[in-house]
Design a protein around this motif. Structure first.
Motif, short mmCIF file in Angstrom:
data_model
loop_
_atom_site.label_atom_id
_atom_site.label_comp_id
_atom_site.label_asym_id
_atom_site.label_seq_id
_atom_site.Cartn_x
_atom_site.Cartn_y
_atom_site.Cartn_z
N ALA A 20 0.92 -1.26 0.05
CA ALA A 20 0.20 0.16 -0.10
C ALA A 20 0.87 1.17 -0.02
O ALA A 20 0.43 2.22 -0.71
CB ALA A 20 -0.95 0.14 1.17
N ARG A 21 1.91 1.26 0.78
CA ARG A 21 2.67 2.40 0.60
C ARG A 21 3.40 2.74 -0.68
O ARG A 21 3.57 3.68 -1.03
CB ARG A 21 3.94 2.15 1.96
CG ARG A 21 4.90 3.16 2.16
CD ARG A 21 6.01 3.05 3.12
NE ARG A 21 6.94 2.01 2.65
CZ ARG A 21 8.10 2.58 1.80
NH1 ARG A 21 7.97 3.72 1.45
NH2 ARG A 21 8.77 1.60 1.38
N GLU A 24 0.95 4.04 -3.07
CA GLU A 24 0.68 5.41 -2.75
C GLU A 24 1.84 6.32 -3.25
O GLU A 24 1.57 7.23 -3.82
CB GLU A 24 0.59 5.73 -1.36
CG GLU A 24 0.55 6.88 -0.82
CD GLU A 24 -1.07 7.76 -1.63
OE1 GLU A 24 -0.89 9.04 -1.60
OE2 GLU A 24 -1.58 6.94 -1.92
N LYS A 25 3.12 5.93 -3.11
CA LYS A 25 4.30 6.51 -3.60
C LYS A 25 4.44 6.51 -5.15
O LYS A 25 4.59 7.46 -5.95
CB LYS A 25 5.57 5.94 -3.18
CG LYS A 25 6.01 6.22 -1.71
CD LYS A 25 7.21 5.79 -1.44
CE LYS A 25 7.99 6.40 -0.29
NZ LYS A 25 9.42 6.35 -0.06
N ARG A 27 1.67 6.46 -6.96
CA ARG A 27 0.32 7.42 -7.26
C ARG A 27 0.91 8.79 -7.37
O ARG A 27 0.70 9.58 -8.31
CB ARG A 27 -0.90 7.27 -6.35
CG ARG A 27 -1.96 7.87 -6.86
CD ARG A 27 -3.04 7.89 -5.86
NE ARG A 27 -2.69 8.52 -4.46
CZ ARG A 27 -2.73 9.72 -4.28
NH1 ARG A 27 -2.93 10.62 -5.41
NH2 ARG A 27 -2.38 9.92 -3.05
N LYS A 28 1.57 9.05 -6.39
CA LYS A 28 2.04 10.50 -6.15
C LYS A 28 2.98 10.82 -7.30
O LYS A 28 3.04 12.04 -7.94
CB LYS A 28 2.76 10.77 -4.88
CG LYS A 28 1.75 10.88 -3.86
CD LYS A 28 2.43 10.95 -2.39
CE LYS A 28 1.52 11.11 -1.35
NZ LYS A 28 1.95 11.13 -0.02
#
Length: 110
Positions: A20-21, A24-25, A27-28
């Protein structure tokens, strides 16, 4: 510098949190238009997901769908660690390795 636990030593919960982490990275990075960083985080997440797959479920000689590559099939010759070695049934049949988390059984839906 912080000492990070090896993926092989992580629990299932820790691995899922790490995936998940990383996503998220990714996606950013995508939002910022940093394509190479996005690709690195995506691939790293796929590798971490491979620790969640039971390698015994990947059987040499069997054909699998490739997650994210619709209509392309992969025949596994052998396993080495978290990677399945074999070839795509379309194209030139060059030997390659794919993380086991990318392989999906033919019998599952879609």
């Amino acid at each position: 510098m912080e000492s990070q636990k090896k993926y092989s030593d992580m629990t299932e919960h820790e691995l899922r949190t790490e995936v998940a982490r990383l996503m998220e990275k990714a996606r950013k990075a995508e939002q910022l238009g940093i394509v190479n960083e996005y690709a690195v985080y995506q691939r790293k997440a796929v590798i971490v997901q491979s620790y969640l797959v039971d390698a015994k479920s990947i059987i040499p000689g069997e054909v699998y769908r490739i997650d994210g590559d619709e209509g392309v099939f992969f025949k596994v010759d052998y396993l080495k660690g978290l990677f399945a070695w074999g070839y795509r049934l379309s194209g030139e049949r060059a030997e390659e390795a794919l993380p086991i988390s990318m392989l999906k059984p033919l019998k599952s839906g879609k």
